[in-house]
Design an enzyme around this catalytic site. Structure first.
Site, mmCIF file in Angstrom:
data_model
loop_
_atom_site.group_PDB
_atom_site.id
_atom_site.type_symbol
_atom_site.label_atom_id
_atom_site.label_comp_id
_atom_site.label_asym_id
_atom_site.label_seq_id
_atom_site.Cartn_x
_atom_site.Cartn_y
_atom_site.Cartn_z
ATOM 1 N N GLY A 113 -0.102 1.865 -0.004
ATOM 2 C CA GLY A 113 -1.342 1.244 0.438
ATOM 3 C C GLY A 113 -1.750 0.152 -0.525
ATOM 4 O O GLY A 113 -0.935 -0.393 -1.266
ATOM 5 N N CYS A 114 -3.014 -0.148 -0.526
ATOM 6 C CA CYS A 114 -3.556 -1.203 -1.379
ATOM 7 C C CYS A 114 -3.219 -0.932 -2.843
ATOM 8 O O CYS A 114 -3.511 0.147 -3.359
ATOM 9 C CB CYS A 114 -5.066 -1.254 -1.199
#
Length: 185
Positions: free
Chosen positions: A23-24
């Site tokens: 993810g981020c």
């Protein structure tokens, strides 16, 4: 290619790296940053076909890159297996299309290995997690050979320290709740 320079001139020192996408990358630094044996955690891009990509390019999902972290660590103080176990506990290994509020191919969960030993450890760990039946959905995190790692722009490095309010907003997107539900029992 942007890359890590030598961290220590001491001949007795031997550091290794682990590369994880989950993810981020803003949210992937803090979970590893404070562990004893971690030398540094860098945000960047890897796995794609575009050399020296920018954040804007990677955000399109067209470069083939994932947002990832490269962890430089001392294997005499922290094992790769330990890092993989931490990784499982801060990602959703059942979501192949992103992580939490972050959607798209650039947010896929991937473990990038840089040796056969890392590959074997990651594969065995994934199998153990799948066999544990901790999740009702299948484990879809990919395990792939490391490709060139491109450092993200400076403003992305240590983001959780630079902009705690924005980091907290990102964490409120489901990661913290997921961790509490599956790991903090």
């Amino acid at each position: 290619m942007k890359d890590v320079k030598s961290l220590d001139n001491n001949e007795n020192s031997h550091y290794d790296t682990a590369i994880f996408a989950g993810g981020c990358f803003w949210c992937m630094v803090a979970p590893f940053d404070t562990y004893p044996g971690v030398i540094k955690v860098e945000s960047g891009y890897t796995g794609g076909v575009v050399p020296n990509p920018t954040y804007e390019q990677v955000c399109t999902g067209l470069t083939g890159h994932t947002e990832a972290v490269r962890i430089t660590y001392d294997p005499n103080k922290l094992s790769y297996e330990d890092l993989v176990n931490i990784y499982w506990q801060v990602t959703d290994p059942t979501d192949a299309m992103g992580q939490f509020q972050d959607r798209g191919s650039q947010y896929q969960p991937v473990i990038y290995y840089n040796s056969l030993e890392q590959k074997e450890i990651a594969e065995q760990s994934r199998k153990s997690l799948a066999d544990s039946n901790k999740f009702s959905d299948p484990i879809v995190t990919r395990i792939e050979p490391a490709k060139p790692f491109y450092l993200a722009e400076d403003y992305h490095q240590d983001f959780y320290k630079k902009d705690p309010a924005r980091y907290a907003l990102e964490e409120a997107g489901g990661r913290e709740q997921f961790i509490k539900k599956h790991w903090k029992k």
